[in-house]
Design a protein around this motif. Structure first.
Motif, mmCIF file in Angstrom:
data_model
loop_
_atom_site.group_PDB
_atom_site.id
_atom_site.type_symbol
_atom_site.label_atom_id
_atom_site.label_comp_id
_atom_site.label_asym_id
_atom_site.label_seq_id
_atom_site.Cartn_x
_atom_site.Cartn_y
_atom_site.Cartn_z
ATOM 1 N N LYS A 1 0.853 -1.179 0.000
ATOM 2 C CA LYS A 1 0.000 0.000 0.000
ATOM 3 C C LYS A 1 0.894 1.234 0.000
ATOM 4 C CE LYS A 1 -1.143 1.828 3.864
ATOM 5 N NZ LYS A 1 -1.607 2.281 5.181
ATOM 6 N N MET A 2 0.327 2.372 -0.272
ATOM 7 C CA MET A 2 1.085 3.621 -0.256
ATOM 8 C C MET A 2 0.556 4.514 0.867
ATOM 9 S SD MET A 2 3.546 3.525 -2.319
ATOM 10 C CE MET A 2 3.927 1.892 -2.973
ATOM 11 N N GLY A 3 1.404 5.365 1.379
ATOM 12 C CA GLY A 3 0.972 6.355 2.366
ATOM 13 C C GLY A 3 1.334 6.000 3.792
ATOM 14 N N SER A 4 1.791 7.024 4.547
ATOM 15 C CA SER A 4 2.042 6.908 5.996
ATOM 16 C C SER A 4 3.133 5.931 6.383
ATOM 17 C CB SER A 4 0.754 6.517 6.742
ATOM 18 O OG SER A 4 -0.280 7.381 6.437
ATOM 19 N N TRP A 5 4.102 5.712 5.513
ATOM 20 C CA TRP A 5 5.206 4.838 5.886
ATOM 21 C C TRP A 5 6.206 5.577 6.766
ATOM 22 C CZ3 TRP A 5 5.498 -0.312 5.165
ATOM 23 C CH2 TRP A 5 4.594 -0.879 4.246
ATOM 24 N N ARG A 6 6.805 4.834 7.690
ATOM 25 C CA ARG A 6 7.944 5.364 8.436
ATOM 26 C C ARG A 6 8.930 4.217 8.707
ATOM 27 N NH1 ARG A 6 7.684 3.905 13.794
ATOM 28 N NH2 ARG A 6 5.627 3.152 14.417
ATOM 29 N N ILE A 7 10.204 4.587 8.824
ATOM 30 C CA ILE A 7 11.232 3.595 9.178
ATOM 31 C C ILE A 7 11.092 3.325 10.672
ATOM 32 C CG2 ILE A 7 13.716 3.167 9.322
ATOM 33 C CD1 ILE A 7 13.977 5.133 6.891
ATOM 34 N N CYS A 8 10.870 2.059 11.040
ATOM 35 C CA CYS A 8 10.609 1.752 12.453
ATOM 36 C C CYS A 8 11.698 0.898 13.085
ATOM 37 C CB CYS A 8 9.244 1.093 12.615
ATOM 38 S SG CYS A 8 9.138 -0.536 11.854
ATOM 39 N N GLY A 9 12.743 0.587 12.332
ATOM 40 C CA GLY A 9 13.824 -0.175 12.939
ATOM 41 C C GLY A 9 14.984 -0.332 11.971
#
Lengths: 249, 249
Positions: free
Chosen positions: A200-208
């Motif tokens: 999906k696209m949107g609201s991604w962030r690097i979390c680790g």
């Protein structure tokens, strides 16, 4: 039924990579433990993250059946890999047989795992510090990969570990390194999602981040990317990430 | 950690209904078994259906680790209930502790289970008759329901069984009864999907009936409906279904 020829294939780097991704991209897993009273195998669901060395970690309540089981017998296995669309057995999954070790509250290890866990499971902040909640590190002993019908492999525990002298330093600097990266490239996570063909696209962030790769999250989706070679420090990781996002294909 | 008060609630009819739906609406499950060589708990994924008496059934390959395990020790547990959106632990799930009994090929029982299984898992026709594939009935002994945070219940094996003298007759006439129903009401499945607020619309079909309710399937979604009281025969089931679909709310 008669004896059958072994259906296990020779473990290669593709199998190792698939196994690592199946373990490291799991938000939750089925855990199998031994019922402390009856010895019955018992399956339940747990939230999962990974420590900096690739060891899966779970956050559990002391009231739960699996916690009582692990306190008596540390043997457990984790099933990771979501079924996805179509036949559930056509999708890869991994059984990791582990030995559980509880993480002492207040230790440096606990703080590191807590930080990494919250980066992945933001909503767990509602209960992560409850006195009856605790972490276990589940040290992989062996794993069975099923990459889809007829594609079975056996892996060693070490195949799932990240053995790097840089682990501690990277864990300590991870938050700052990711913040700096995002400051320089505010669109880095969305650009990676496009490059890596996220579901999906949107609201991604690097979390680790860790020496072997990085994790990104968007709502209920976790995306794991494995580097070709282990990174040497947090700058190296961020440089790898920038290249994946912005190099001309 | 200190001893904690029991978090288990008193089992009521709502809990029993939720548990039945979680077991009977599962297309697949995590199964926990005992590794035949090491005794380690081992978790893997299996396709699931239910026999006419509510007993979960699995179709497995003799080459798989779980089949070898069950041949040595019949104790197993099934984890059913999908995580859905948001926190995976906010969604209900059920652990059913079972004893596995293999189903003899060529028996009447095998034919009944095969028919019911294919109605639910149409794609399994590609391998269901392979000589190394077999069914196990997993007779429930006890179950642990987690209806979401802090809502834990213990159920008996009998809570998950359908005890009716009409089982055999209903199983024998199920195919004909559903065909007749659909002939009279070609839109019955779609109408039920709307009435029962299915997660998606389109391509629904009734894929199983029993005295306690019916199953509908559309692609990867399975919907289980439980009647308030056990039906007495297949006509009674079809009459119940028609009422649910067409009675004025």
């Amino acid at each position: 039924m008669k004896d059958q020829p072994s259906p296990i294939r020779e473990t290669d780097d593709d199998a190792r990579k698939l196994a690592r991704v199946l373990l490291r991209s799991a938000r939750h897993a089925a855990i199998a433990v031994l019922d402390p009273e009856t010895g019955f195998p018992f399956a339940s669901r747990v939230l999962v993250a990974t420590d900096i060395d690739g060891t899966p970690v779970i956050l559990v309540s002391a009231l739960s059946a699996h916690t009582k089981a692990l306190q008596k017998d540390p043997r457990a296995s984790l099933l990771t890999g979501e079924p996805g669309k179509g036949d559930p057995l056509a999708h890869g999954r991994l059984t990791t047989q582990c030995l559980a070790v509880s993480v002492e509250r207040g230790s440096t290890l606990h703080e590191r795992i807590r930080t990494r866990f919250l980066n992945r499971h933001a909503k767990a902040k509602l209960y992560i510090d409850f006195p009856d909640f605790c972490f276990f590190r589940l040290t992989p002993q062996q794993a069975s990969l099923n990459g889809g019908f007829g594609r079975a492999y056996i892996l060693s525990g070490n195949d799932l570990m990240i053995e790097s002298a840089a682990n501690e330093e990277i864990a300590a600097k991870a938050g700052e390194a990711v913040r700096d990266l995002v400051e320089r490239h505010p669109d880095v996570a969305e650009t990676l999602a496009i490059r890596l063909k996220a579901r999906k696209m949107g609201s991604w962030r690097i979390c680790g981040i860790d020496p072997a790769g990085f994790d990104m999250i968007s709502g209920d989706f976790l995306l794991r990317y494995e580097f070709d070679v282990l990174a040497t420090d947090s700058d190296d990781i961020c440089s790898n990430i920038s290249k994946i996002a912005y190099s001309i294909p």
